[in-house]
Scaffold this motif. Structure first.
Motif, mmCIF file in Angstrom:
data_model
loop_
_atom_site.group_PDB
_atom_site.id
_atom_site.type_symbol
_atom_site.label_atom_id
_atom_site.label_comp_id
_atom_site.label_asym_id
_atom_site.label_seq_id
_atom_site.Cartn_x
_atom_site.Cartn_y
_atom_site.Cartn_z
ATOM 1 N N GLY A 369 5.049 13.639 6.795
ATOM 2 C CA GLY A 369 5.726 13.152 7.996
ATOM 3 C C GLY A 369 5.892 13.759 9.204
ATOM 4 O O GLY A 369 6.615 13.609 10.222
ATOM 5 N N GLY A 370 4.891 15.032 9.293
ATOM 6 C CA GLY A 370 5.087 15.631 10.601
ATOM 7 C C GLY A 370 3.801 15.463 11.365
ATOM 8 O O GLY A 370 3.495 16.112 12.371
ATOM 9 N N GLY A 371 3.077 14.466 10.959
ATOM 10 C CA GLY A 371 1.845 14.093 11.639
ATOM 11 C C GLY A 371 1.945 12.777 12.242
ATOM 12 O O GLY A 371 2.504 12.593 13.224
ATOM 13 N N ILE A 372 1.102 11.760 11.856
ATOM 14 C CA ILE A 372 1.113 10.637 12.703
ATOM 15 C C ILE A 372 1.040 9.400 11.742
ATOM 16 O O ILE A 372 0.707 9.522 10.284
ATOM 17 C CB ILE A 372 -0.141 10.370 13.501
ATOM 18 N N TYR A 373 1.304 8.134 12.032
ATOM 19 C CA TYR A 373 1.149 7.053 11.258
ATOM 20 C C TYR A 373 -0.360 6.848 11.425
ATOM 21 O O TYR A 373 -0.853 6.564 12.504
ATOM 22 C CB TYR A 373 1.822 5.781 11.721
ATOM 23 N N GLU A 374 -1.009 6.769 10.378
ATOM 24 C CA GLU A 374 -2.580 6.883 10.460
ATOM 25 C C GLU A 374 -3.198 5.868 10.939
ATOM 26 O O GLU A 374 -2.467 4.678 11.100
ATOM 27 C CB GLU A 374 -3.132 7.501 9.187
ATOM 28 N N GLU A 375 -4.590 5.932 11.470
ATOM 29 C CA GLU A 375 -5.218 4.731 11.900
ATOM 30 C C GLU A 375 -5.453 3.573 11.185
ATOM 31 O O GLU A 375 -5.652 4.074 9.711
ATOM 32 C CB GLU A 375 -6.615 5.233 12.589
ATOM 33 N N ASP A 376 -5.652 2.396 11.451
ATOM 34 C CA ASP A 376 -5.976 1.409 10.478
ATOM 35 C C ASP A 376 -7.114 1.762 9.372
ATOM 36 O O ASP A 376 -7.024 1.316 8.236
ATOM 37 C CB ASP A 376 -6.184 0.023 11.118
ATOM 38 N N ALA A 377 -8.042 2.335 9.990
ATOM 39 C CA ALA A 377 -9.250 2.651 9.005
ATOM 40 C C ALA A 377 -8.735 3.603 7.897
ATOM 41 O O ALA A 377 -9.419 3.539 6.866
ATOM 42 C CB ALA A 377 -10.425 3.501 9.957
ATOM 43 N N PHE A 378 -8.013 4.432 7.959
ATOM 44 C CA PHE A 378 -7.262 5.158 6.795
ATOM 45 C C PHE A 378 -6.720 4.242 5.907
ATOM 46 O O PHE A 378 -7.050 4.201 4.724
ATOM 47 C CB PHE A 378 -6.351 6.148 7.417
ATOM 48 N N TYR A 379 -6.092 3.275 6.411
ATOM 49 C CA TYR A 379 -5.448 2.429 5.186
ATOM 50 C C TYR A 379 -6.214 1.364 4.738
ATOM 51 O O TYR A 379 -6.311 1.148 3.468
ATOM 52 C CB TYR A 379 -4.175 1.628 5.839
ATOM 53 N N ASP A 380 -7.270 0.960 5.466
ATOM 54 C CA ASP A 380 -8.343 -0.146 4.988
ATOM 55 C C ASP A 380 -9.037 0.617 4.125
ATOM 56 O O ASP A 380 -9.289 -0.157 2.947
ATOM 57 C CB ASP A 380 -9.157 -0.570 6.008
ATOM 58 N N THR A 381 -9.497 1.763 4.193
ATOM 59 C CA THR A 381 -10.140 2.437 3.271
ATOM 60 C C THR A 381 -9.355 2.903 1.873
ATOM 61 O O THR A 381 -9.926 2.491 1.006
ATOM 62 C CB THR A 381 -10.763 3.932 3.631
ATOM 63 N N CYS A 382 -8.211 2.997 1.884
ATOM 64 C CA CYS A 382 -7.447 3.344 0.837
ATOM 65 C C CYS A 382 -7.095 1.882 0.032
ATOM 66 O O CYS A 382 -7.461 1.915 -1.207
ATOM 67 C CB CYS A 382 -5.961 3.558 1.203
ATOM 68 N N ASP A 383 -7.206 0.612 0.740
ATOM 69 C CA ASP A 383 -7.066 -0.678 0.173
ATOM 70 C C ASP A 383 -8.340 -0.758 -0.716
ATOM 71 O O ASP A 383 -8.609 -1.129 -1.662
ATOM 72 C CB ASP A 383 -6.872 -1.636 1.157
ATOM 73 N N GLU A 384 -9.673 -0.499 -0.115
ATOM 74 C CA GLU A 384 -10.779 -0.705 -0.631
ATOM 75 C C GLU A 384 -11.170 0.009 -1.710
ATOM 76 O O GLU A 384 -11.928 -0.244 -2.647
ATOM 77 C CB GLU A 384 -11.921 -0.587 0.533
ATOM 78 N N LEU A 385 -10.802 1.337 -1.585
ATOM 79 C CA LEU A 385 -11.069 2.258 -2.597
ATOM 80 C C LEU A 385 -9.860 2.575 -3.836
ATOM 81 O O LEU A 385 -10.107 3.082 -4.935
ATOM 82 C CB LEU A 385 -11.367 3.806 -2.113
ATOM 83 N N GLY A 386 -8.843 1.851 -3.668
ATOM 84 C CA GLY A 386 -7.851 1.866 -4.707
ATOM 85 C C GLY A 386 -7.249 3.147 -4.566
ATOM 86 O O GLY A 386 -6.370 3.588 -5.789
ATOM 87 N N ILE A 387 -6.674 3.596 -3.488
ATOM 88 C CA ILE A 387 -5.644 4.859 -3.247
ATOM 89 C C ILE A 387 -4.276 4.518 -2.869
ATOM 90 O O ILE A 387 -4.258 4.114 -1.823
ATOM 91 C CB ILE A 387 -6.503 5.774 -2.461
ATOM 92 N N LEU A 388 -3.351 4.829 -3.659
ATOM 93 C CA LEU A 388 -1.972 4.390 -3.289
ATOM 94 C C LEU A 388 -1.547 5.236 -2.310
ATOM 95 O O LEU A 388 -1.897 6.676 -2.290
ATOM 96 C CB LEU A 388 -1.349 4.862 -4.867
ATOM 97 N N VAL A 389 -0.709 4.523 -1.452
ATOM 98 C CA VAL A 389 -0.250 5.533 -0.213
ATOM 99 C C VAL A 389 1.152 5.673 -0.067
ATOM 100 O O VAL A 389 2.067 4.718 -0.330
ATOM 101 C CB VAL A 389 -0.844 4.780 0.936
ATOM 102 N N TRP A 390 1.582 6.972 -0.276
ATOM 103 C CA TRP A 390 3.009 7.225 -0.005
ATOM 104 C C TRP A 390 3.101 7.613 1.419
ATOM 105 O O TRP A 390 2.406 8.494 2.055
ATOM 106 C CB TRP A 390 3.324 8.417 -0.990
ATOM 107 N N GLN A 391 3.967 6.876 2.208
ATOM 108 C CA GLN A 391 3.914 7.058 3.621
ATOM 109 C C GLN A 391 5.166 7.565 4.033
ATOM 110 O O GLN A 391 6.369 6.908 3.939
ATOM 111 C CB GLN A 391 3.577 5.690 4.327
ATOM 112 N N ASP A 392 5.317 8.732 4.703
ATOM 113 C CA ASP A 392 6.497 9.203 5.087
ATOM 114 C C ASP A 392 6.806 8.560 6.646
ATOM 115 O O ASP A 392 5.931 8.661 7.494
ATOM 116 C CB ASP A 392 6.542 10.975 5.433
#
Length: 845
Positions: A369-392
């Motif tokens: 929570g002290g950084g940024i809401y990441e770029e779309d490419a970050f979340y797209d890659t998590c979708d493609e690779l199967g990495i669950l995201v906890w988003q602060d």
């Protein structure tokens, strides 16, 4: 005639200068997105702040205001269209002028803006953006609100008043670099009608074979036909078109919301890595007028059912995730921004980082929570690779104020980013903040969990609660679907945040706090361990990048200390090294020992807490602080800024294997008893499994003298053992006679169909008491494989790595009679014989 909407990036042709000096020459900007530090370095005005002590030389930048300028021509063939400027992100206090008219003022880095310029655009246009100093503005806002208690960890108090990445004020793992500039794309849009967004909201049937829901589309402008389709690979599995009169009785106008029900049968479910595939569906929306397409909206999404399971049990209340009916142990790591100068993070870099997680058997990342809401490419890659995201949400380590304009800005920030992220199947939880409830506790701010009146919270000394327990969950309820919300990390449902029986836990009594022995990690966990860690130096090649003076290449040099931002790091590193090892003075040995210390600490944590997964889901997840770095330095990361893996990366990967055997003897605190050995100690062997079916395996247990390399008693072979699906299977427990049995390791191997699929070696503690002389190590290379053997038990053998070679394993414990094979792949030339280091090696340099 209307045509499809066009959005053109305004990347080139920009220049910048200090706003304080109107006579200063404009300097060229390579491209936008950018930030001022990057442009100053490119123009030779600023030295690389990542090297030596040059971060200090950049301090003047944060005290100035900066101006960016570009020109562009009026778009052609735009008769009857509207023209907009799109600002995806402005860092942070920005006044935007077009042709000398102010068109936008923004004070939130996390907001995007769409500004109608139809009436003021000319044939040739001048666009100017003035960026004020966020640091000075933050200080002024703090002074303007003396009634608020500006208390915090890290940085300075003014940051709490500014909606900017909080780590830019400096954190205990990164530099203070207060950036400014158009940090995300600036685009020119020409459109006759616009799709401003769409929301795919659905439920899965009980048997998880059908998705049924609505696709809600927001449209601006006139159109007469809309098409919605859902595609899987090349097959259209849903399509519907409607004329405007079917839902509004006439041609659609500004602000129309179109809701189209949909059903998709025979769903291909999305799973996290290791639990199934990651099939993604394309959702496409088109609006038309007179048969001409006016705008399109396309996203990839996946269908899954995600649940945060919180039920009462014998340990308190559970906290774990269930995906498509499968309980998932969330072994993974926390994520910070991968650079202090954010535009330098490319889509390719995001992919490389996320691919490392998959290589390391990690299944969840927590966006801090002290950084940024990441770029779309970050979340797209998590979708493609199967990495669950906890988003602060972007609040960290502070008591945030709630004056009306700030609250409005936070509300819009939350709406925009939830809408941007909600279609990602990897997104499973939003959390309100990072450690703000710990600030509340440490500063004794007013908080009563039983008080459920949000208006009263605004009048308390902890008004930020209003964000976390009212505003943000309200937005999640309205704007998202199938994603859990949690007020903070950590949070314990009204109990103190260190409570291990409920919620998630940040366990910093190893390293920080009481500086407990890392061998006790398994006793210190909670229901979900979302932060913990141990520092380690980066690899030598990274150190040689940021230390350019050879005279500073020693462990305690000023430059080395400058690149470690953790308070008291000298004492803490020294404590853990002296407690466990025999420190040496040379840099290479010191690097190795800090890395081995980190590896050992994290091994105890992941191994012990994953064991608890099988004990009524006592521990639902383990997220180390931290995966990555934002600059080259010493920190808690397990992979450094240049994507170079520390040994702990491999250690964690082994503990998270789908089938992982483990052995551990009970902790005996040698400090408390003044190094007097225990007469006896117990040990246990177990197997942790993430497989969804039972397995029959053999488990081999050996007892090997550290001094001689001989077995001190007969090997035990547990044959045809049934390994419980998705849980823990206890294999063997016993006792060690520490009086009559010489110091020995317990070496365990897990055999599946005769092949070793997992190893674990338990060592007497502390390691500094053991004699590691004359280990008889042999490392041979052939056919792309390193073959490692030892005549005596060898601790932490690390092969030297290069950037263009990937190793399948590293930092291995080697025992006599067990050859370890490590595969080397990549584009570089494999060194044979390789350089390597192990504990007790006579010479490390």
């Amino acid at each position: 005639m209307p045509a499809v909407a066009q959005r053109t990036p305004l990347e080139l042709g920009w220049s910048f200068r200090s706003a304080q000096d109107g006579n200063e020459d404009w300097k060229p900007v390579a491209r936008v997105p950018t930030v001022v530090h990057q442009d100053l370095v490119d123009n030779g005005v600023l030295s690389d702040p990542f090297r030596d002590l040059q971060e200090i030389d950049a301090e003047w930048v944060e005290e100035r205001s900066w101006t960016y300028r570009t020109t562009f021509s009026s778009p052609k063939n735009a008769e009857g269209a509207s023209v907009y400027l799109l600002f995806d992100g402005l860092d942070t206090f920005a006044k935007v002028q077009l042709n000398n008219a102010v068109i936008l003022e923004s004070n939130n880095m996390f907001l995007s803006h769409r500004v109608d310029i139809t009436k003021i655009i000319k044939n040739e246009n001048v666009l100017v953006i003035d960026f004020d100093s966020a640091m000075l503005r933050g200080r002024a806002l703090k002074d303007e609100h003396p009634d608020h208690k500006f208390v915090l960890f890290n940085g300075e108090a003014g940051r709490l008043a500014v909606r900017k990445a909080q780590y830019h004020w400096g954190w205990d793992w990164g530099p203070k670099l207060m950036t400014a500039g158009p940090w995300r794309p600036v685009r020119l849009e020409v459109s006759w009608a616009n799709i401003s967004g769409a929301f795919v909201k659905y439920e899965l049937s009980q048997d998880l074979k059908q998705a049924k829901g609505d696709i809600s589309v927001d449209v601006e402008g006139e159109f007469d036909e809309i098409h919605v389709s859902v595609r899987f690979q090349d097959d259209v599995v849903f399509h519907k078109s409607k004329m405007a009169f079917e839902f509004c009785g006439a041609a659609a106008s500004l602000g129309q919301k179109v809701i189209i029900p949909f059903i998709v049968n025979d769903i291909n479910l999305w799973f996290p890595a290791g639990y199934g595939g990651q099939p993604l569906y394309n959702v496409d929306v088109y609006i038309l007028k007179d048969g001409q397409t006016l705008d399109t909206w396309s996203r990839k999404t996946g269908f899954r059912r995600s649940e945060l399971v919180q039920i009462a049990d014998s340990h308190g209340q559970s906290f774990y995730f269930r995906i498509n009916g499968i309980d998932v142990f969330c072994g993974g790591s926390c994520w910070i921004p991968a650079d202090s100068l954010l535009p330098r993070i490319t889509a390719d870099k995001y992919r490389k980082w996320m691919e490392l997680m998959v290589q390391g058997n990690q299944v969840m990342t927590r966006v801090w929570g002290g950084g940024i809401y990441e770029e779309d490419a970050f979340y797209d890659t998590c979708d493609e690779l199967g990495i669950l995201v906890w988003q602060d949400f972007m609040f960290a380590c502070g008591n945030y104020p709630v004056w009306p304009s700030l609250m409005d800005s936070v509300r819009e920030e939350a709406k925009q980013n939830v809408r941007r992220l909600r279609h990602h199947p990897s997104m499973v939880i939003f959390a309100g903040n990072n450690e703000d409830y710990q600030v509340q506790e440490s500063e004794n701010l007013e908080y009563s969990y039983e008080d459920k009146d949000p208006e009263s919270w605004l009048k308390s000394t902890y008004p930020a609660r209003y964000y976390y327990e009212h505003l943000l969950p309200q937005i999640i309820s309205q704007e998202s679907d199938g994603v859990a919300y949690w007020p903070g990390s950590p949070f314990s449902n009204g109990k103190p945040t260190p409570d291990p029986t409920v919620g998630d836990l940040h366990q910093w009594n190893v390293w920080h706090g009481m500086q407990r022995k890392y061998q006790t990690f398994n006793q210190l966990g909670g229901r979900f361990n979302s932060e913990f860690g141990m520092e380690a130096f980066p690899v030598l090649q990274t150190i040689e990048y940021f230390v350019t003076n050879p005279d500073e290449l020693f462990p305690q040099s000023q430059t080395m200390d400058f690149h470690n931002k953790a308070d008291g790091h000298e004492r803490r590193i020294a404590t853990y090294l002296v407690e466990n090892f025999r420190p040496k003075e040379d840099l290479k040995s010191h690097i190795y020992l800090t890395q081995l210390c980190q590896s050992e600490a994290l091994s105890y944590a992941y191994r012990g807490w994953r064991r608890q997964w099988g004990q009524e889901r006592r521990c639902g997840g383990v997220l180390v602080w931290q995966l990555n770095d934002c600059w080259p330095g010493t920190s808690w990361s397990i992979v450094d800024y240049f994507l170079r893996k520390k040994p702990s990366f491999y250690t964690i990967a082994r503990t998270l294997e789908p089938l992982a055997v483990a052995v551990e003897r009970e902790h005996h605190d040698w400090s408390v008893c003044h190094a007097r050995p225990a007469k006896t100690s117990s040990f246990a062997v177990w197997v942790a499994s993430s497989k969804q079916m039972e397995f029959r395996v053999d488990v081999e247990i050996r007892y090997i003298s550290v001094k001689t390399g001989s077995d001190i008693k007969s090997k035990i072979l547990k044959s045809d053992v049934s390994i419980r699906a998705n849980g823990t299977t206890e294999i063997l427990s016993g006792n060690i006679d520490n009086v009559n049995e010489e110091p020995h390791v317990i070496a365990v191997r897990l055999l599946l169909d005769g092949a070793c699929v997992s190893r674990s070696v338990d060592w007497p503690q502390p390691l500094k008491y053991l004699d590691f002389s004359e280990r008889g190590i042999k490392v041979e290379f052939s056919d792309g494989l390193y073959r490692v053997t030892a005549e005596k038990p060898t601790k932490g053998l690390v092969l030297e790595e290069s950037d263009d070679i990937t190793l399948s394993d590293n930092c291995v414990d080697v025992v006599p009679g067990d050859e370890i094979i490590i595969q080397a792949t990549g584009t570089g030339t494999v060194v044979s014989p390789p350089g390597y280091t192990y504990l007790g090696q006579p010479q490390c340099d």
